[in-house]
Design a protein around this motif. Structure first.
Motif, PDB file in Angstrom:
ATOM      1  N   GLN A  35       0.817  -1.212   0.000  1.00 36.85           N
ATOM      2  CA  GLN A  35       0.000   0.000   0.000  1.00 36.85           C
ATOM      3  C   GLN A  35       0.856   1.269   0.000  1.00 36.85           C
ATOM      4  O   GLN A  35       0.348   2.372   0.211  1.00 36.85           O
ATOM      5  N   VAL A  36       2.139   1.096  -0.256  1.00 38.46           N
ATOM      6  CA  VAL A  36       3.083   2.214  -0.241  1.00 38.46           C
ATOM      7  C   VAL A  36       3.410   2.623  -1.676  1.00 38.46           C
ATOM      8  O   VAL A  36       3.541   1.787  -2.567  1.00 38.46           O
ATOM      9  N   LEU A  37       3.539   3.913  -1.882  1.00 38.17           N
ATOM     10  CA  LEU A  37       3.870   4.482  -3.190  1.00 38.17           C
ATOM     11  C   LEU A  37       5.062   5.427  -3.058  1.00 38.17           C
ATOM     12  O   LEU A  37       5.216   6.093  -2.019  1.00 38.17           O
ATOM     13  N   PRO A  38       5.879   5.549  -4.084  1.00 38.59           N
ATOM     14  CA  PRO A  38       6.948   6.555  -4.035  1.00 38.59           C
ATOM     15  C   PRO A  38       6.350   7.956  -4.140  1.00 38.59           C
ATOM     16  O   PRO A  38       5.317   8.150  -4.783  1.00 38.59           O
ATOM     17  N   VAL A  39       6.991   8.922  -3.506  1.00 40.66           N
ATOM     18  CA  VAL A  39       6.551  10.311  -3.683  1.00 40.66           C
ATOM     19  C   VAL A  39       6.827  10.703  -5.130  1.00 40.66           C
ATOM     20  O   VAL A  39       7.958  10.572  -5.606  1.00 40.66           O
ATOM     21  N   PRO A  40       5.801  11.160  -5.864  1.00 36.26           N
ATOM     22  CA  PRO A  40       6.032  11.504  -7.279  1.00 36.26           C
ATOM     23  C   PRO A  40       7.005  12.670  -7.408  1.00 36.26           C
ATOM     24  O   PRO A  40       6.986  13.602  -6.603  1.00 36.26           O
ATOM     25  N   SER A  41       7.859  12.614  -8.414  1.00 38.02           N
ATOM     26  CA  SER A  41       8.769  13.730  -8.659  1.00 38.02           C
ATOM     27  C   SER A  41       7.966  14.993  -8.918  1.00 38.02           C
ATOM     28  O   SER A  41       6.922  14.963  -9.562  1.00 38.02           O
ATOM     29  N   VAL A  51      -3.341  -0.001  -5.617  1.00 32.63           N
ATOM     30  CA  VAL A  51      -2.148   0.855  -5.508  1.00 32.63           C
ATOM     31  C   VAL A  51      -1.214   0.612  -6.698  1.00 32.63           C
ATOM     32  O   VAL A  51      -0.656   1.563  -7.277  1.00 32.63           O
ATOM     33  N   LYS A  52      -1.063  -0.635  -7.081  1.00 28.73           N
ATOM     34  CA  LYS A  52      -0.207  -0.968  -8.228  1.00 28.73           C
ATOM     35  C   LYS A  52      -0.743  -0.324  -9.505  1.00 28.73           C
ATOM     36  O   LYS A  52       0.014   0.226 -10.316  1.00 28.73           O
ATOM     37  N   GLU A  53      -2.064  -0.385  -9.707  1.00 33.60           N
ATOM     38  CA  GLU A  53      -2.682   0.219 -10.884  1.00 33.60           C
ATOM     39  C   GLU A  53      -2.542   1.738 -10.862  1.00 33.60           C
ATOM     40  O   GLU A  53      -2.334   2.373 -11.907  1.00 33.60           O
ATOM     41  N   VAL A  54      -2.649   2.331  -9.688  1.00 34.12           N
ATOM     42  CA  VAL A  54      -2.506   3.785  -9.546  1.00 34.12           C
ATOM     43  C   VAL A  54      -1.093   4.216  -9.906  1.00 34.12           C
ATOM     44  O   VAL A  54      -0.894   5.206 -10.622  1.00 34.12           O
ATOM     45  N   GLU A  55      -0.111   3.480  -9.419  1.00 32.06           N
ATOM     46  CA  GLU A  55       1.279   3.846  -9.750  1.00 32.06           C
ATOM     47  C   GLU A  55       1.516   3.763 -11.257  1.00 32.06           C
ATOM     48  O   GLU A  55       2.204   4.598 -11.845  1.00 32.06           O
ATOM     49  N   LYS A  56       0.923   2.768 -11.894  1.00 32.86           N
ATOM     50  CA  LYS A  56       1.108   2.577 -13.330  1.00 32.86           C
ATOM     51  C   LYS A  56       0.359   3.619 -14.156  1.00 32.86           C
ATOM     52  O   LYS A  56       0.891   4.145 -15.144  1.00 32.86           O
ATOM     53  N   ASN A  57      -0.874   3.955 -13.765  1.00 31.11           N
ATOM     54  CA  ASN A  57      -1.749   4.770 -14.608  1.00 31.11           C
ATOM     55  C   ASN A  57      -1.903   6.228 -14.189  1.00 31.11           C
ATOM     56  O   ASN A  57      -2.179   7.081 -15.022  1.00 31.11           O
ATOM     57  N   VAL A  58      -1.733   6.497 -12.890  1.00 33.17           N
ATOM     58  CA  VAL A  58      -1.978   7.851 -12.375  1.00 33.17           C
ATOM     59  C   VAL A  58      -0.684   8.595 -12.086  1.00 33.17           C
ATOM     60  O   VAL A  58      -0.572   9.786 -12.370  1.00 33.17           O
ATOM     61  N   TRP A  59       0.306   7.895 -11.538  1.00 35.71           N
ATOM     62  CA  TRP A  59       1.562   8.568 -11.160  1.00 35.71           C
ATOM     63  C   TRP A  59       2.227   9.284 -12.335  1.00 35.71           C
ATOM     64  O   TRP A  59       2.746  10.393 -12.169  1.00 35.71           O
ATOM     65  N   PRO A  60       2.213   8.726 -13.564  1.00 37.12           N
ATOM     66  CA  PRO A  60       2.801   9.465 -14.683  1.00 37.12           C
ATOM     67  C   PRO A  60       2.116  10.806 -14.944  1.00 37.12           C
ATOM     68  O   PRO A  60       2.782  11.781 -15.320  1.00 37.12           O
ATOM     69  N   ALA A  61       0.801  10.867 -14.731  1.00 34.55           N
ATOM     70  CA  ALA A  61       0.078  12.125 -14.925  1.00 34.55           C
ATOM     71  C   ALA A  61       0.504  13.159 -13.892  1.00 34.55           C
ATOM     72  O   ALA A  61       0.603  14.357 -14.189  1.00 34.55           O
ATOM     73  N   ILE A  62       0.772  12.702 -12.673  1.00 36.11           N
ATOM     74  CA  ILE A  62       1.224  13.614 -11.621  1.00 36.11           C
ATOM     75  C   ILE A  62       2.654  14.078 -11.899  1.00 36.11           C
ATOM     76  O   ILE A  62       2.967  15.271 -11.798  1.00 36.11           O
ATOM     77  N   MET A  63       3.504  13.154 -12.280  1.00 36.79           N
ATOM     78  CA  MET A  63       4.908  13.506 -12.527  1.00 36.79           C
ATOM     79  C   MET A  63       5.077  14.400 -13.750  1.00 36.79           C
ATOM     80  O   MET A  63       6.056  15.145 -13.850  1.00 36.79           O
ATOM     81  N   SER A  64       4.109  14.351 -14.665  1.00 34.67           N
ATOM     82  CA  SER A  64       4.155  15.237 -15.833  1.00 34.67           C
ATOM     83  C   SER A  64       3.628  16.631 -15.520  1.00 34.67           C
ATOM     84  O   SER A  64       3.719  17.545 -16.350  1.00 34.67           O
ATOM     85  N   GLY A  65       3.049  16.800 -14.313  1.00 40.62           N
ATOM     86  CA  GLY A  65       2.491  18.093 -13.931  1.00 40.62           C
ATOM     87  C   GLY A  65       1.070  18.321 -14.410  1.00 40.62           C
ATOM     88  O   GLY A  65       0.494  19.390 -14.179  1.00 40.62           O
TER      89      GLY A  65
END
Length: 327
Positions: free
Chosen positions: A102-108, A278-292
């Motif tokens: 249930q842990v995720l890296p802090v997005p850049s 959480v795994k799906e979120v890291e794959k599909n949502v985290w890139p949107a956050i890291m892109s701003g």
């Protein structure tokens, strides 16, 4: 940790010395930087939303911080990692134990404290709007409570994925800032539900067809009206029940338009289900956050010891986005 001394009003939240949490073999210990308020925290404080069996009794469904210890079976994370996490409870504390899945890296590009505002909304919106309701590019999503933490996140990720977004928002007398804020985030239609009938406005904007997916936190009072403004094959997903749990329903519209209704809470899902989300979120949502393209919305912060004041603000409705408690 912030302890609920007895069910009741915000003043029952008291900062107290408690025992340090112990981690299991598949868990990590996080030294908390921040936690974010969720509506479930208020229900728990009032005595209506107990934590799942085995979970921390302290409120707090998400956090950010630095890993201080790892269990024997944990391989991905190490001491010193900056992370955020989805919790079953315990976020209102200086330290919290959480399953490693249930842990995720802090997005850049996101600060350690602001990252606390992401896990619950990201996991809720992705699992309900996209995984279970199947919102597709070109479809229209209606979000009730568009200026809330869930709402502000859902607007951004739905637009990022190519959907059209309508929102309703609670307005205080003479205060139009919530609608303006939703518009600035990308919402295509912002409805003041105090002065406009959202069913009428939705029908006007869609040439009578209606929207494809609705994300609803209101519950009973909106049930029939939600169905009335859904398109053929429309999907209603209920994630809250601010107006109550019991409603009368005319199911004729469901037959005529092949409508579906779903409801779910994130907290009561199994550890395995949460890890999958959480795994799906890291794959599909985290890139949107890291892109701003998707950003945390955190206008309000309080020290952990002022949790009661933070709860009062959330209950007043006079806030936008997420409210953080800084440990």
């Amino acid at each position: 940790a912030v302890v609920i001394t007895s069910p009741g009003d915000p003043e029952v939240l008291q900062l107290q010395e408690v025992e340090e949490p112990e981690i299991k073999d598949d868990e990590v210990l996080i030294k908390t930087e921040a936690t974010a308020l969720n509506r479930g925290d208020i229900y728990q404080r009032q005595g209506f939303y107990p934590p799942p069996e085995g979970a921390s009794t302290f409120p707090g469904l998400e956090c950010s911080g630095i890993i201080e210890a790892v269990g024997e079976n944990v391989s991905r994370w190490k001491v010193g990692d900056k992370v955020c996490a989805l919790l079953s409870g315990g976020g209102y504390a200086e330290k919290v134990a959480v399953p490693a899945g249930q842990v995720l890296p802090v997005p850049s590009g996101v600060s350690l404290s602001d990252a606390a505002s992401l896990p619950e909304v990201a996991c809720t919106v992705w699992s309900t709007v996209f995984t279970m309701s199947g919102l597709c590019p070109g479809e229209t999503l209606l979000i009730h409570g568009g200026s809330s933490g869930i709402g502000t996140f859902a607007i951004q990720i739905a637009k990022f994925k190519g959907a059209k977004v309508f929102v309703t928002a609670v307005l205080l007398p003479g205060d139009e800032r919530k609608l303006a804020f939703c518009n600035d985030l990308g919402a295509d239609l912002c409805i003041n539900y105090k002065t406009e009938d959202f069913v009428v406005r939705v029908k006007e904007e869609t040439e009578g067809k209606g929207v494809d997916v609705i994300l609803d936190c209101v519950g009973a009072a909106y049930l029939q009206r939600n169905l009335d403004c859904l398109n053929v094959d429309g999907r209603l997903f209920i994630i809250g029940s601010i107006s109550g749990f019991v409603a009368e329903l005319n199911i004729a519209a469901m037959f005529a338009k092949r409508l579906s209704i779903q409801a779910a809470a994130l907290r009561t899902r199994s550890v395995e289900e949460k890890a999958s989300i959480v795994k799906e979120v890291e794959k599909n949502v985290w890139p949107a956050i890291m892109s701003g393209k998707v950003k945390p919305v955190v206008p309000q912060r309080f020290p952990l010891g002022e949790a009661a004041e933070a709860h009062r603000l959330m209950e007043s409705g006079n806030h936008i986005g997420k409210i953080l408690l800084i440990a």
